[in-house]
Design a protein around this motif. Structure first.
Motif: not given
Lengths: 299, 243
Positions: B77-78, B80-85
């Motif tokens: 699920g990490s 998501a952090y790439s997509v937030l960035a």
């Protein structure tokens, strides 16, 4: 400023978010409150561009997340602590996040220091406790020094000291004029941190209000009295147009004012054994709000 | 936000991952080992093609490196952090693909050339000519330099679709080595579908051993287009996925 308007999201037959609208203003901590499964995380994930809404809009300072260039400079967010990359060290993790948004590489160590994880910079995230992961999630949110901070259940897993710390941290961010939105199912914690509460149940807005008004709006104010003759007091109060009902050993009087009750008892020779005001707890208000929603849905 | 920022972030991420580096190392070491065993232990002299025989077993590992770039994030699920960035989903996949492909080029180059060097060293002066006399010989020895990055792209696409490391790895390791051979070996239909099997096409580019199949150039193009289409489909899928 965060603006959610008519937001709707279905998962198959299940409606997770149902025409939800609310705002979170600058300079305020807005608490986003609801029981587990109420649609809080879905709403925040749509707001952060991780999920697509079926209807409605979610904007940050007027723009959807996807349209914000190098978004970490504008919006800092914390999503569930379980999805952190467990194989990476926190320093490495913050390093590539910073690099992706051209954030000064020195910010990583700075925010780790700020959240009390400086000593764990070289430790794999997989070895972190839940509390440490929550702190790291906050470090991620603060990395780009953003104007808007969105936190999903940041209080979960924090010890009492951590809760006080996060409360002060968020208060400080709001006092600097930033928009802070945080979700929680823990009403007590939220009511102590938030300036304003957005309460949802089953994906729908129940109320947006300030914590103090949530109590009186939902539960009203009562006076409880225990006297030598509750029935006689009830009759005398009725003469003065004040309603009341028996509540165990007490008489529950529909007024916020102890003086009226004490005065009436005294003038009729009744002995007052106990007399106090009650507004009910936040939990009661919360249950009254979300429980009502449940009942409405079930019928 | 530029593609470059993202690519820098992705390279930092990948080069910090031991699993990714081990896969690339396997992409090197497996062909070297094959070359060493085939030329060192064989009783008969071997030809130039045989020095590159091991690429088939090294390339799937490079594909797995690509797989892991996606699945390590999708599974936990990490991502998501790439997509937030960077909320641009296509940019995320393209930058991962760029890093995977760019890492695979030197690995492919070293895999091919060192395998050849091992062959020359172990064979000595006997047997078939192993010298790089012309374009055809260069194509054989440098084939992995071109094929490895394409395999890495296929890995990114497969990882995006399957999302979990184990099935994606099994598919990518078994497909070129086992499944395509089984399909090609089927009676009646085997011969007909053989020409559209992508890794068979890659083989044809290296060895040019089937006169009825595409020429090496067209075979390479087919393999590259196959990877491109798969990657485009992966971008489409990822853009419409809730995280």
């Amino acid at each position: 400023m965060i603006n959610i308007a008519d937001l709707t999201k279905h998962y198959g037959d299940h409606t997770a978010v149902d025409g939800l609208s609310f705002t979170a203003a600058e300079g305020k901590v807005t608490g986003f409150l609801g029981p587990n499964g109420a649609g809080k995380s879905t709403t925040l994930r749509i707001l952060l561009g991780l999920q697509k809404a079926d209807r409605g809009t979610a904007t940050l300072d007027g723009r959807p997340y996807r349209e914000i260039p190098r978004p970490l400079h504008t919006v800092g967010s914390m999503i569930d602590a379980e999805s952190l990359p467990t194989q990476q060290t926190s320093a490495h993790f913050l390093g590539w996040l910073a690099r992706s948004n051209r954030i000064d590489p020195g910010r990583g160590p700075q925010v780790l220091e700020q959240v009390g994880l400086a000593g764990a910079a070289r430790k794999k995230i997989g070895a972190f406790s839940l509390g440490m992961r929550q702190r790291l999630g906050l470090a991620v949110a603060l990395l780009g020094d953003p104007r808007i901070v969105v936190l999903d259940e940041p209080v979960n897993g924090l010890d009492p000291e951590g809760i006080i710390w996060i409360r002060n941290l968020l208060r400080g961010l709001a006092d600097e004029g930033r928009t802070v939105l945080l979700s929680s199912h823990l009403l007590d914690e939220l009511s102590q941190i938030a300036d304003e509460l957005v309460v949802i149940g089953h994906g729908r807005l129940i109320t947006q209000t300030v914590p103090e008004l949530l109590l009186s709006d939902v539960l009203g104010h009562h006076v409880l009295a225990r006297t030598s003759d509750n029935a006689a007091l009830a009759a005398r109060l009725a003469d003065r147009g004040v309603g009341s009902s028996p509540d165990g050993a007490y008489l529950k009087v529909d007024t916020p004012d102890c003086d009226t009750v004490g005065d009436t008892a005294f003038s009729h020779g009744l002995v007052v054994l106990e007399l106090f005001e009650r507004t009910g707890s936040l939990e009661e208000a919360f249950l009254a709000l979300t429980g009502g929603e449940d009942a409405e849905r079930d019928t | 936000m530029t593609l470059l920022d993202n690519t820098r972030a992705e390279s930092a991420k990948s080069l910090g991952s031991k699993a990714f580096l081990w896969c690339l190392a396997a992409g090197l070491l497996v062909p070297w080992l094959f070359s060493a065993v085939l030329f060192g232990l064989s009783e008969f002299p071997q030809d130039l093609e045989t020095s590159q025989w091991g690429y088939r077993f090294g390339m799937p590992f490079v594909g797995v490196a690509g797989v892991l770039m996606m699945t390590s994030e999708l599974q936990s699920g990490s991502v998501a952090y790439s997509v937030l960035a960077d909320p641009s989903r296509w940019r995320l996949i393209v930058s991962k693909a760029a890093v995977a492909a760019a890492s695979a080029v030197p690995v492919g180059l070293a895999a091919g050339t060192v395998s050849w060097a091992i062959a020359v060293l172990l064979q000595g002066g006997d047997g078939p000519d192993l010298s790089l006399a012309g374009a055809e010989q260069y194509r054989i020895v440098l084939a992995a330099t071109v094929l490895y990055p394409i395999a890495a792209l296929i890995g990114i696409a497969v990882g995006t679709f399957l999302e979990r490391s184990a099935p994606a790895m099994v598919l990518l390791l078994l497909w070129p080595i086992l499944i395509e051979n089984l399909i090609a070996g089927l009676p009646v239909i085997g011969e007909a579908v053989e020409v559209v099997l992508p890794f068979m096409a890659a083989d044809q580019f290296v060895f040019d051993d089937d006169p009825e199949a595409l020429s090496p150039g067209w075979a390479l193009l087919y393999f590259a287009v196959f990877a491109g289409v798969l990657l485009a489909a992966a971008v489409f899928r990822f853009r419409h996925r809730d995280l």
